[in-house]
Design a protein around this motif. Structure first.
Motif, short mmCIF file in Angstrom:
data_model
loop_
_atom_site.label_atom_id
_atom_site.label_comp_id
_atom_site.label_asym_id
_atom_site.label_seq_id
_atom_site.Cartn_x
_atom_site.Cartn_y
_atom_site.Cartn_z
N ALA A 68 0.82 -1.21 0.00
CA ALA A 68 0.00 0.00 0.00
C ALA A 68 0.85 1.26 0.00
N GLY A 69 0.31 2.32 -0.59
CA GLY A 69 0.97 3.61 -0.59
C GLY A 69 1.80 3.82 -1.85
N GLY A 76 5.03 -0.73 -1.59
CA GLY A 76 4.80 0.48 -0.83
C GLY A 76 6.09 1.28 -0.70
N PRO A 77 6.04 2.42 -0.04
CA PRO A 77 7.21 3.31 0.01
C PRO A 77 8.44 2.72 0.68
N VAL A 78 8.29 2.11 1.86
CA VAL A 78 9.47 1.56 2.54
C VAL A 78 10.07 0.39 1.78
N PRO A 79 9.27 -0.60 1.32
CA PRO A 79 9.86 -1.66 0.50
C PRO A 79 10.49 -1.14 -0.79
N SER A 142 2.31 11.74 -0.84
CA SER A 142 3.46 11.50 -1.70
C SER A 142 4.40 10.47 -1.07
N PHE A 143 5.38 10.04 -1.84
CA PHE A 143 6.36 9.07 -1.34
C PHE A 143 7.04 9.61 -0.09
#
Length: 266
Positions: A68-69, A76-79, A142-143
């Motif tokens: 997600a995200g 997602g952003p962290v991965p 946003s990211f």
């Protein structure tokens, strides 16, 4: 990057130093194995292997929070950030074996390096999947809105470490290629500050990746493990080789540059 050390997956390979031969199988294994790390970690994220592995041992994890995200290619952003860091590290290592290293690397030595780095990356991927289960970061916006100070700090550590390691290795390569320095120990640049700046650079960028997972305990544990491996096994091993090769010059260098890894500390 100098790989003659346990803390990156092997030690006792000092006998490979100074060997002018080239193992095509070893170089190919090293380069391709390291370049394969980012795609592998991407699959561990996207195929749900991280979540399945964690839940199988009773730890919380959610595929939703991995995908997600705002991110790239279904992450997602962290991965996304972690996978990008894995990719940069793999490229760095591939460049090192192809263009910087002057040591002989057989396939078995290359496999040990690839295996060690892949293991650390996989641990970080699993840590991230678990940490994201209770993530305080939003999934909308946003990211940059969706990552926190740990990711920014981790990215900074990663960048400093990669640059430090590359500057140290490329500087030593240039020093050794100069005929005027034949038979001398490189005591220029970062090598005049600590005896193993490449080891320190590696430790910093590895710590940066772990910090970007969002877990402070994992960062402390993996960094301590890395430093202990270098200090108790790798550095003494390299010291024995250098002492046998350079004798009094090595003793003098250790006197002038007393710290192995961290100025004023270690």
């Amino acid at each position: 990057m100098s790989f003659e050390k346990d803390a990156r997956g092997r030690d006792g390979l000092s006998h490979l130093r100074g060997n002018p031969n080239t193992s095509i199988a070893g170089v190919a294994t090293f380069a391709l194995g390291r370049l394969a790390d980012a795609p592998l970690q991407y699959m561990i994220f996207t195929e749900g292997w991280a979540v399945k592995g964690l839940t199988a041992v009773g730890l919380r994890a959610s595929n939703l929070l991995i995908t997600a995200g705002p991110g790239v290619a279904g992450l997602g952003p962290v991965p996304t950030l972690l996978t990008g860091m894995y990719a940069v590290a793999g490229l760095r290592h591939a460049y090192w074996i192809l263009f910087t290293s002057s040591h002989y690397f057989p396939a078995d030595a290359s496999l040990s390096v690839v295996g060690y780095n892949t293991l650390l990356s996989t641990i970080n991927t699993l840590v991230a999947a678990h940490a994201l289960t209770s993530s305080p970061y939003p999934i909308l916006g946003s990211f940059t809105d969706c990552i926190g100070w740990k990711q920014w700090a981790g990215l900074a550590l990663f960048g400093v470490g990669i640059v430090m390691e590359m500057v140290a290795e490329e500087g030593r390569r240039a020093f050794k290629r100069d005929a005027r320095n034949r038979g001398k120990i490189d005591d220029t640049g970062l090598w005049s500050v600590v005896r193993h700046p490449n080891y320190l650079g590696y430790t910093l960028w590895r710590a940066g990746i772990t910090l970007a997972t969002g877990s402070l305990p994992a960062t402390a544990i993996l960094t301590a493990f890395q430093l202990a491996g270098f200090y108790t096994r790798s550095i003494p091993g390299i010291g024995g080789y250098m002492s046998a090769k350079y004798g009094p010059e090595w003793t003098d260098y250790k006197r002038r540059v007393p710290y192995a890894l961290i100025p004023g500390v270690l």
